[in-house]
Design a protein around this motif. Sequence first.
Motif, PDB file in Angstrom:
ATOM      1  N   HIS A 153      -5.170  -2.386   4.407  1.00 15.40           N
ATOM      2  CA  HIS A 153      -4.478  -1.021   4.765  1.00 15.40           C
ATOM      3  C   HIS A 153      -4.769  -0.161   3.938  1.00 15.40           C
ATOM      4  CE1 HIS A 153      -0.947   1.403   5.652  1.00 15.40           C
ATOM      5  NE2 HIS A 153      -0.775   1.587   4.295  1.00 15.40           N
ATOM      6  N   SER A 157      -6.234   3.208   5.269  1.00 12.57           N
ATOM      7  CA  SER A 157      -5.489   4.746   5.101  1.00 12.57           C
ATOM      8  C   SER A 157      -5.276   5.522   3.716  1.00 12.57           C
ATOM      9  CB  SER A 157      -3.863   4.093   5.534  1.00 12.57           C
ATOM     10  OG  SER A 157      -4.017   3.236   6.722  1.00 12.57           O
ATOM     11  N   SER A 160      -0.675   4.960  -0.103  1.00 13.11           N
ATOM     12  CA  SER A 160       0.495   4.852   0.719  1.00 13.11           C
ATOM     13  C   SER A 160       1.878   4.832  -0.079  1.00 13.11           C
ATOM     14  CB  SER A 160       0.353   3.519   1.767  1.00 13.11           C
ATOM     15  OG  SER A 160      -0.734   3.491   2.687  1.00 13.11           O
ATOM     16  N   THR A 161       2.922   4.673   0.447  1.00 16.82           N
ATOM     17  CA  THR A 161       4.223   4.578  -0.171  1.00 16.82           C
ATOM     18  C   THR A 161       4.454   3.129  -0.442  1.00 16.82           C
ATOM     19  OG1 THR A 161       5.593   4.676   1.712  1.00 16.82           O
ATOM     20  CG2 THR A 161       5.182   6.654   0.889  1.00 16.82           C
ATOM     21  N   ARG A 163       7.340   1.727   0.325  1.00 17.18           N
ATOM     22  CA  ARG A 163       7.892   1.196   1.508  1.00 17.18           C
ATOM     23  C   ARG A 163       6.848   0.918   2.254  1.00 17.18           C
ATOM     24  NH1 ARG A 163      10.161   5.465   3.164  1.00 17.18           N
ATOM     25  NH2 ARG A 163      12.280   5.204   2.464  1.00 17.18           N
ATOM     26  N   GLU A 164       5.851   1.580   2.650  1.00 15.51           N
ATOM     27  CA  GLU A 164       4.811   1.145   3.678  1.00 15.51           C
ATOM     28  C   GLU A 164       4.075  -0.008   3.501  1.00 15.51           C
ATOM     29  OE1 GLU A 164       3.688   5.851   5.087  1.00 15.51           O
ATOM     30  OE2 GLU A 164       2.815   5.129   3.298  1.00 15.51           O
ATOM     31  N   CYS A 165       3.612  -0.232   2.066  1.00 15.98           N
ATOM     32  CA  CYS A 165       3.006  -1.519   1.579  1.00 15.98           C
ATOM     33  C   CYS A 165       3.967  -2.493   1.630  1.00 15.98           C
ATOM     34  CB  CYS A 165       2.510  -1.204   0.189  1.00 15.98           C
ATOM     35  SG  CYS A 165       1.244   0.019  -0.024  1.00 15.98           S
ATOM     36  N   GLU A 167       6.232  -3.194   3.814  1.00  6.40           N
ATOM     37  CA  GLU A 167       6.453  -3.798   5.043  1.00  6.40           C
ATOM     38  C   GLU A 167       5.240  -4.690   5.721  1.00  6.40           C
ATOM     39  OE1 GLU A 167       6.436   0.027   7.225  1.00  6.40           O
ATOM     40  OE2 GLU A 167       8.608   0.390   6.642  1.00  6.40           O
ATOM     41  N   GLU A 198       9.532   5.910  -2.147  1.00  3.64           N
ATOM     42  CA  GLU A 198       8.266   6.642  -1.889  1.00  3.64           C
ATOM     43  C   GLU A 198       7.230   6.907  -2.845  1.00  3.64           C
ATOM     44  OE1 GLU A 198       8.053   8.294   1.217  1.00  3.64           O
ATOM     45  OE2 GLU A 198      10.030   7.165   1.548  1.00  3.64           O
ATOM     46  N   ARG A 200       4.055   6.336  -4.974  1.00  6.57           N
ATOM     47  CA  ARG A 200       2.701   6.285  -4.284  1.00  6.57           C
ATOM     48  C   ARG A 200       2.102   4.729  -5.004  1.00  6.57           C
ATOM     49  NH1 ARG A 200      -1.481  10.183  -3.244  1.00  6.57           N
ATOM     50  NH2 ARG A 200      -3.620   9.710  -4.075  1.00  6.57           N
TER      51      ARG A 200
END
Length: 209
Positions: A153, A157, A160-161, A163-165, A167, A198, A200
Amino acid sequence: MRYASYEISSPQRRVHDSRNRRARHLRAYFRLEKRLLALIDTMSSAQDLGADELLENLAFREGFDEADLVLRTVRRRDQIIAVIAVPHRIFYKPDYMAKVRAMKRAAKQLGRRCLIVPQSIVDQEPRRSNAELLHRSRSLSVDATSRLSVLVHLMDSGASTLRECAELFSHENPVGSVLRLAWEGTLRIDLRKPIGPETRVEIAEWGDR
């Protein structure tokens, strides 16, 4: 006429007070040691090697009690560093600090690099809380599939944040899993700001850990 009353301190009372004071000092010592170890644990290329026998001998010579200073040996890259973590109650007493500096000079004469670290540095936020979060995450296990998923990912991409990781993980503690990868040096996060949703996250560069 009213007279001031004075309580005469009995030997038993003095012993009791002394024991309570030492108990407080011991609690403060272990709290500072725990925070220092967490901080070392998250430093790039740093490894705690345990208590420093040389510093312990020097501290004893200067009249310090075992609960007065946190004394550790740290390897950072190719250097061995003796660390003296100084609690507030010692740091703000000039006569005690003169003894601490004497320890540093003696260690240097014996060929040992020595670093004095005030408690205010160890307790500095948000670094302290971030270090404790990463330190606690080291006990988690991240399976190969989850590890690969977050790496793919981030390669596709970019940064990422948190939170995104998180998930991407099926782990019962997805945030902790991301922090575990940051602790081991696979991922990199900014420890200069409080860790949050959030924050990084990016792939660590070679030599970050």
